[in-house]
Design an enzyme around this catalytic site. Structure first.
Site, PDB file in Angstrom:
ATOM      1  N   LYS A 106       0.854  -1.200   0.000  1.00 28.09           N
ATOM      2  CA  LYS A 106       0.000   0.000   0.000  1.00 28.09           C
ATOM      3  C   LYS A 106       0.879   1.236   0.000  1.00 28.09           C
ATOM      4  O   LYS A 106       1.985   1.206   0.530  1.00 28.09           O
ATOM      5  CB  LYS A 106      -0.873   0.035   1.263  1.00 28.09           C
ATOM      6  CG  LYS A 106      -2.048   0.968   1.158  1.00 28.09           C
ATOM      7  CD  LYS A 106      -3.118   0.308   0.337  1.00 28.09           C
ATOM      8  CE  LYS A 106      -4.459   0.969   0.452  1.00 28.09           C
ATOM      9  NZ  LYS A 106      -5.496  -0.004   0.130  1.00 28.09           N
TER      10      LYS A 106
HETATM   11  N1  GLU Z   1      -7.245   0.108  -3.108  1.00 28.59           N
HETATM   12  C1  GLU Z   1      -8.021  -1.073  -3.336  1.00 28.59           C
HETATM   13  C2  GLU Z   1      -8.080  -1.912  -2.075  1.00 28.59           C
HETATM   14  O1  GLU Z   1      -7.885  -1.423  -0.987  1.00 28.59           O
HETATM   15  C3  GLU Z   1      -7.593  -1.850  -4.571  1.00 28.59           C
HETATM   16  C4  GLU Z   1      -6.178  -2.325  -4.577  1.00 28.59           C
HETATM   17  C5  GLU Z   1      -5.723  -2.963  -5.901  1.00 28.59           C
HETATM   18  O2  GLU Z   1      -6.515  -3.051  -6.806  1.00 28.59           O
HETATM   19  O3  GLU Z   1      -4.547  -3.322  -5.959  1.00 28.59           O
HETATM   20  O4  GLU Z   1      -8.395  -3.079  -2.111  1.00 28.59           O
END
Ligand code: GLU
Length: 417
Positions: A106
């Site tokens: 993240k």
């Molecule tokens: N930000 C989204 C989540 O928290 C998607 C992450 C992604 O597609 O890699 O799941």
């Protein structure tokens, strides 16, 4: 609105809870409590007026046992290191729960994107992409959108990476616009899985969506799409909110019209025929379904006692603190955990990545059908785990599934390094 609980402590408590139900040694579990590595950068960009400004940015790569690191990029003033690390851990567990072959990562940049022009945001995104370049890659680490980012930022990231690397590599980032290599159905995917999960939970409890009511906290991408899809399924959406305020109308809101009102005025407040309500009032409203679709820790132990919904499907990551989870379980509120309910986003990211690698594109129907199958399957596995292992809190069962899958991959690789 964010609660005061530390999300990393919440994640570690959730793991401890699950560890009572798995046969994984403590030393192996310890590895799953911490990120593999965290990049902390200071991004300095030129503001439109010519002055320089510094922004703190992070990327946490939590676990890569099951595949390339994967996870979104958040732009928010409250971004902190612990928050980004927790969100990266939740990504690792989420990918394991839906059995998508990715690890967890993240990013967060501490910035208020509303205070920056589009040109400044582009400079910030390109500065961040330049920092990330040594860490990311189609087979290494694949970023995506998260709170306050979307296709526009992902297109800039892809362009920066490809330009610097002198190649084409559309699968280096997901959540792009269609013309830049994005997938049909990606924008709607998080809301879609949240609603499919809510529908499955409703059927599991022997209830019906016919005539059901819902409240949705947060009217960004995940929240507004959830509201729209619930409405399409015949659920009456009686309340929605954004970071400024909430609105309620017991006769039902029209989600698309509320979205148009928010686009025109900046917030949901003042929508025709609705009354104002606070976020707390919305979360405790007498409804069948509650969809938290904003930020972490918004339902704490105090608030949990007043929740009236029968089912919560978490579109947001980490909206319920561990002590609130226990109270909700005691009160027979069925919570579909974030690492399953909102996993549609990363599932369709995976579809996008597959399409990019094969240089093909799938129809929207194919994407939605395959997404539906993944979420229904994961929900069935969750319920089986709850029943077979006699686990009270569904979230704990989701962690059990995830820990076992991650540990098996680690073990089969020889636990090295
Ligand atoms: N930000 C989204 C989540 O928290 C998607 C992450 C992604 O597609 O890699 O799941």
């Amino acid at each position: 609105m964010t609660g005061s609980a530390n999300p990393l402590e919440s994640l570690q408590t959730q793991l401890d809870e699950a560890s009572r139900h798995v046969e994984v040694a403590d030393d192996v579990l310890e590895r799953l409590r911490h990120p593999k590595r965290v990049l902390e950068s200071n991004l300095v960009i030129e503001r439109d007026g010519g002055t320089l400004e510094r922004f703190r940015a992070y990327r946490s790569q939590f676990n890569g046992d099951r595949g390339p690191y994967k996870g979104g990029i958040r732009y928010h003033p409250a971004v902190s290191r612990d928050e980004v690390v927790a969100l990266s851990g939740w990504m690792a567990y989420k990918c394991a729960v839906v059995d998508v072959p990715f690890g967890g990562a993240k990013s967060g940049i501490a910035v208020d994107p509303d205070a920056l022009s589009a040109a400044e945001l582009e400079r910030l995104t390109r500065a961040y992409a330049t920092e990330l370049r040594p860490l990311i890659g189609e087979d290494r680490d694949v970023p995506a959108p998260d709170v306050n980012t979307g296709p526009r930022e992902m297109n800039w990231l892809k362009d920066t990476y490809e330009t610097l690397e002198r190649t084409t590599a559309p699968g280096v980032v997901t959540g792009k616009s269609l013309e830049s290599g994005g997938s049909e159905g990606r924008v709607e995917a998080t809301g879609r899985s949240t609603v499919v999960a809510a529908r499955e939970a409703t059927a599991y409890l022997g209830r019906s969506l016919d005539g059901a009511t819902a409240a949705v906290q947060g009217y960004g991408n995940a929240g507004w799409i959830s509201a729209k899809l619930l409405d399409e399924m015949g659920v009456t959406v009686v309340a929605v909110s954004d970071s400024d305020s909430g609105i309620v109308d017991r006769d039902g809101l029209d989600p698309a019209e509320v979205k148009a009102h928010k686009d025109a005025t900046g917030n949901v407040l003042g929508y025709d025929g609705s009354d104002a309500c606070t976020n707390e009032e919305l979360l405790t409203l007498d409804v069948d379904l509650l969809i938290p679709a904003a930020l972490e820790s918004v339902i704490d132990a105090t608030l949990a006692r007043d929740v009236s919904a029968n089912i919560i499907s978490e579109a947001a990551n980490g909206p319920i603190t561990p002590d609130a989870d226990a109270i909700l379980a005691e009160n027979d509120v069925f919570v579909v955990p974030d690492i399953l309910a909102n996993a549609g986003g990363v599932t369709v990211s995976y579809f996008e990545w597959v399409q990019n690698r094969q240089r093909v594109s799938w129809s929207e129907d194919r994407v939605n059908e395959q997404l539906e199958a993944v979420i229904v399957d994961a929900f069935d596995s969750l319920c089986r785990t709850v029943e077979e292992r006699n686990i009270e809190i569904p979230r704990t069962a989701a962690y059990v599934l995830a820990i076992e899958r991650i540990d098996r991959a680690y073990e089969q690789g020889g636990r090295w390094p």
